[in-house]
Scaffold this active site. Structure first.
Site, PDB file in Angstrom:
ATOM      1  N   GLY A 240       0.650  -1.326   0.244  1.00 36.06           N
ATOM      2  CA  GLY A 240       0.090   0.100   0.214  1.00 36.06           C
ATOM      3  C   GLY A 240       0.683   1.120  -0.010  1.00 36.06           C
ATOM      4  N   PRO A 276       4.702  -5.568  -0.409  1.00 35.44           N
ATOM      5  CG  PRO A 276       7.064  -5.018  -0.265  1.00 35.44           C
ATOM      6  CD  PRO A 276       5.926  -6.034   0.417  1.00 35.44           C
ATOM      7  N   GLY A 277       4.249  -3.549  -3.404  1.00 37.44           N
ATOM      8  CA  GLY A 277       4.390  -3.893  -4.851  1.00 37.44           C
ATOM      9  C   GLY A 277       4.963  -2.624  -5.472  1.00 37.44           C
ATOM     10  NE  ARG A 278       0.928   2.521  -6.281  1.00 40.79           N
ATOM     11  CZ  ARG A 278      -0.102   2.314  -7.180  1.00 40.79           C
ATOM     12  NH1 ARG A 278       0.040   2.920  -8.434  1.00 40.79           N
ATOM     13  NH2 ARG A 278      -1.211   1.682  -6.519  1.00 40.79           N
ATOM     14  NE  ARG A 314      -1.141   3.177 -11.869  1.00 40.53           N
ATOM     15  CZ  ARG A 314      -1.202   4.413 -11.331  1.00 40.53           C
ATOM     16  NH1 ARG A 314      -0.435   5.387 -11.760  1.00 40.53           N
ATOM     17  NH2 ARG A 314      -1.779   4.709  -9.908  1.00 40.53           N
ATOM     18  CE1 TYR A 318      -7.577   1.773 -10.950  1.00 41.56           C
ATOM     19  CE2 TYR A 318      -5.266   1.976 -12.169  1.00 41.56           C
ATOM     20  CZ  TYR A 318      -6.142   1.275 -11.627  1.00 41.56           C
ATOM     21  OH  TYR A 318      -5.953  -0.153 -11.487  1.00 41.56           O
ATOM     22  CB  CYS A 343     -10.551   4.555 -32.147  1.00 47.83           C
ATOM     23  SG  CYS A 343      -9.350   4.645 -33.570  1.00 47.83           S
ATOM     24  CD  GLU A 344     -11.777   3.687 -25.304  1.00 49.02           C
ATOM     25  OE1 GLU A 344     -12.207   4.081 -24.137  1.00 49.02           O
ATOM     26  OE2 GLU A 344     -11.784   2.345 -25.650  1.00 49.02           O
ATOM     27  CE1 TYR A 372      -0.412  -3.208  -9.066  1.00 49.81           C
ATOM     28  CE2 TYR A 372       0.450  -1.420  -8.016  1.00 49.81           C
ATOM     29  CZ  TYR A 372       0.087  -2.581  -7.846  1.00 49.81           C
ATOM     30  OH  TYR A 372       0.020  -3.384  -6.693  1.00 49.81           O
TER      31      TYR A 372
END
Ligand code: LLP
Length: 420
Positions: A240, A276-278, A314, A318, A343-344, A372
Site C-alpha cells: 500500500g 509491497p508492490g508499487r 493507469r 484512474y 480510438c477513444e 502496474y
C-alpha cells in the site's frame, strides 16, 4: 531515488542511453533499472530492520516479469500471488514455495489445489466459505494448509476509490466484528493451520494514518483471539505504500512506515509479513515512447505518441498522473495534450500539460511506470503487447518480447462453417 538521469542532454537508464534501446528494440517499450529495483528492495527491507525476521513478499501483480521476480528472489524476497498464473510465475522465477503467499478473493478450487500441491507458505483466506473449501481439499491430500484470515478493518485508505480495499463495502476480507468467530471456527478444521491475520487496505497511500488505524485494529483482534484460546503466530500487513508520481511530491518514506510498524507491533509477538508492490517497482521503470505527430488543436496541440492506453492503462483507468519528459530536451517548454493512437477519448495521458517541446520522431518517457504498467497491458485495437527491457549498468536485456498482433491472431480461428 532512481537511475534514470540526463547526461549531456540525453536521458539514460543507468549507463544505457534510451535512444539506443528505442533504436534496437523499438517503441513503445518499458525500461526497468536493475539498480533501482535492488535499491528499493533494500531500502524497504532496511526500514523493517528493527523487526524480528520480517517476511517480505513482493506483490507480483505490480510487475510480474520473470526477470524482475528473479532479481527480487535474489534479494531474499518472496512473492504475494493472486492467481494460479502468478503462482506459476513466482516458482518459475525461482521463488521458494514456502516464501509464497496466496491472496485474493476468488481463488478457484483448482488454484487452491495448485497452492497446496506446490507447498506454498501461506494462504490468505478471504472468506469463511473459502476456508472450508481449502480445508476439504487439504484433508483429501492429507495436508494442513497454513492460513491467515484477511480482515476488512473498515478504514478509509484515502486513495483512489478503485484501489481502496479496506472499507466495509469492499469485497475484501471478512468484517472485523465477525473475524474472531470465523477464525475460531476455521481453527477447528484439521486441514487448516490457522496461524495469523492479514490486512491490506489499499494502494498508493499518501499518508500513514489509515494504515496505523488498520494495524491498531489487527493488534486488538490478535489479543482477542489469544484471549479466546486461539494461536496467532503471524500477521501479514499487506502493501500500500505510495510513491511520488510528480517530481517534488512528498510521500511517507519506507523508514517512517517501518518506524510506525515497529512501534505499533512491539508487543504482538508474531512474525510480521509484508506485501509491497508499487514502492519496490514503481519508480524503477519508465515507458519509452516516440512522438508520431503533433496535431494542431483548437487551443493546444495534441502530441500523439506511439504508446497508448493499452500499454499504460493507469491514466485512462484512474485519471492517474505520470510525469512526461523528453529524452533529449531542448530546454524549450510548451503546453499540450498528450494522447495515444487508440480510438477513444479515454486514450489521453494528460490534458494541458506543460511539457518539453517535441517534434515527430522524438523520444519521451512516462515516468514511474515500473508498477502496474506492462502488467495491465492489453492488445486493444490489435496493437500487440508492449516489450520490456531490463538495464544493468551498461548492458540491457529484452526481458519480454513485443508480441505482435499477428501472433495474437494465431490463437484465433474462423470455423469452417463460416467459410462459404
Ligand atoms: N497485497 C494485496 C492483497 C493487494 O491487493 C495489493 C495490491 C498489494 C499487496 C500491493 O499493493 P501496493 O504495495 O502495490 O500498493 N492497478 C492499480 C493498483 C492495484 C493494487 C491492487 N492490489 C494501480 O495501477 O494503481
Amino acid at each position: 531515488m532512481d537511475h534514470f538521469q540526463h547526461r549531456d542532454g540525453i536521458l539514460f537508464a543507468e549507463d544505457v542511453p534510451l535512444p539506443l534501446i528505442a533504436e534496437e528494440v523499438g517503441t513503445p517499450v518499458y525500461v526497468y533499472s536493475r539498480a533501482t529495483l535492488v535499491r528499493h528492495a533494500r531500502v524497504f527491507r532496511d526500514a523493517l530492520s528493527e523487526l524480528k525476521q520480517p517476511h517480505i513478499a513482493f506483490a507480483v501483480k505490480a510487475n510480474p516479469n520473470l526477470a524482475v521476480l528473479r532479481l527480487l528472489a535474489n534479494e531474499g524476497y518472496g512473492a504475494d500471488v493472486v492467481s494460479g498464473g502468478e503462482l506459476t510465475r513466482a516458482l518459475k522465477a525461482g521463488m521458494k514455495p514456502e516464501d509464497i503467499v496466496f491472496s485474493g478473493v476468488g481463488k478457484t478450487h483448482a488454484e487452491l489445489q495448485q497452492g497446496l500441491e506446490e507447498g506454498i507458505g501461506q494462504f490468505n483466506i478471504e472468506s469463511e466459505e473459502e476456508g472450508y473449501e481449502l480445508a476439504a481439499i487439504a484433508r483429501r491430500f492429507g495436508k494442513r494448509a497454513a492460513c491467515a484470515l484477511r480482515v476488512n478493518p473498515d478504514v478509509d485508505a484515502r486513495t483512489h476509490e478503485k484501489i481502496s480495499t479496506g472499507k466495509r463495502e469492499n469485497k475484501f476480507g471478512v468484517p472485523l466484528d465477525r473475524a474472531a468467530a470465523i477464525y475460531t471456527a476455521l481453527a477447528k478444521e484439521e486441514g487448516l493451520d490457522m496461524r495469523g491475520i492479514a490486512v491490506h487496505i489499499g494502494s498508493q497511500l499518501a499518508d500513514l494514518e489509515p494504515l496505523e488505524a488498520a494495524f491498531g485494529k489487527v493488534g486488538a483482534l490478535i489479543k482477542e483471539l489469544r484471549a479466546g484460546g486461539c494461536s496467532v503466530t503471524h500477521a501479514d500487513l499487506g502493501g500500500g505504500l505510495g510513491v511520488p508520481y510528480k517530481a517534488g511530491e512528498e510521500l511517507p518514506a519506507p523508514a517512517e512506515y517501518g518506524a510506525m510498524v515497529t512501534r505499533l507491533t512491539r508487543d504482538w509477538n508474531v512474525q510480521l509479513m509484508f506485501e509491497p508492490g508499487r514502492v519496490i517497482a514503481g519508480n524503477a521503470g519508465v515507458l519509452l515512447t516516440r512522438v508520431i505527430r503533433v496535431k494542431r488543436g483548437i487551443e493546444r496541440p495534441f502530441l500523439v505518441v506511439d504508446a497508448a492506453m493499452n500499454d499504460l492503462a493507469r491514466p485512462a483507468m484512474y485519471g492517474a498522473w505520470h510525469d512526461f519528459e523528453a529524452v533529449e530536451p531542448t530546454g524549450e517548454k510548451t503546453i499540450a495534450h498528450i494522447v495515444g493512437p487508440i480510438c477513444e477519448t479515454g486514450d489521453t495521458f494528460a490534458m494541458d500539460r506543460k511539457i518539453d517541446v517535441l517534434a515527430p520522431g522524438d523520444l519521451a518517457v512516462f515516468r514511474t511506470a515500473g508498477a502496474y504498467g506492462a502488467t495491465m497491458a492489453s492488445s486493444y485495437n490489435s496493437r500487440g503487447f508492449v516489450a520490456e527491457v531490463l538495464v544493468d549498468g551498461d548492458r540491457y536485456a529484452v526481458v519480454a518480447d513485443r508480441i505482435a498482433a499477428g501472433a495474437i491472431m494465431d490463437a484465433e480461428r474462423v470455423p469452417d462453417w463460416l467459410i462459404g
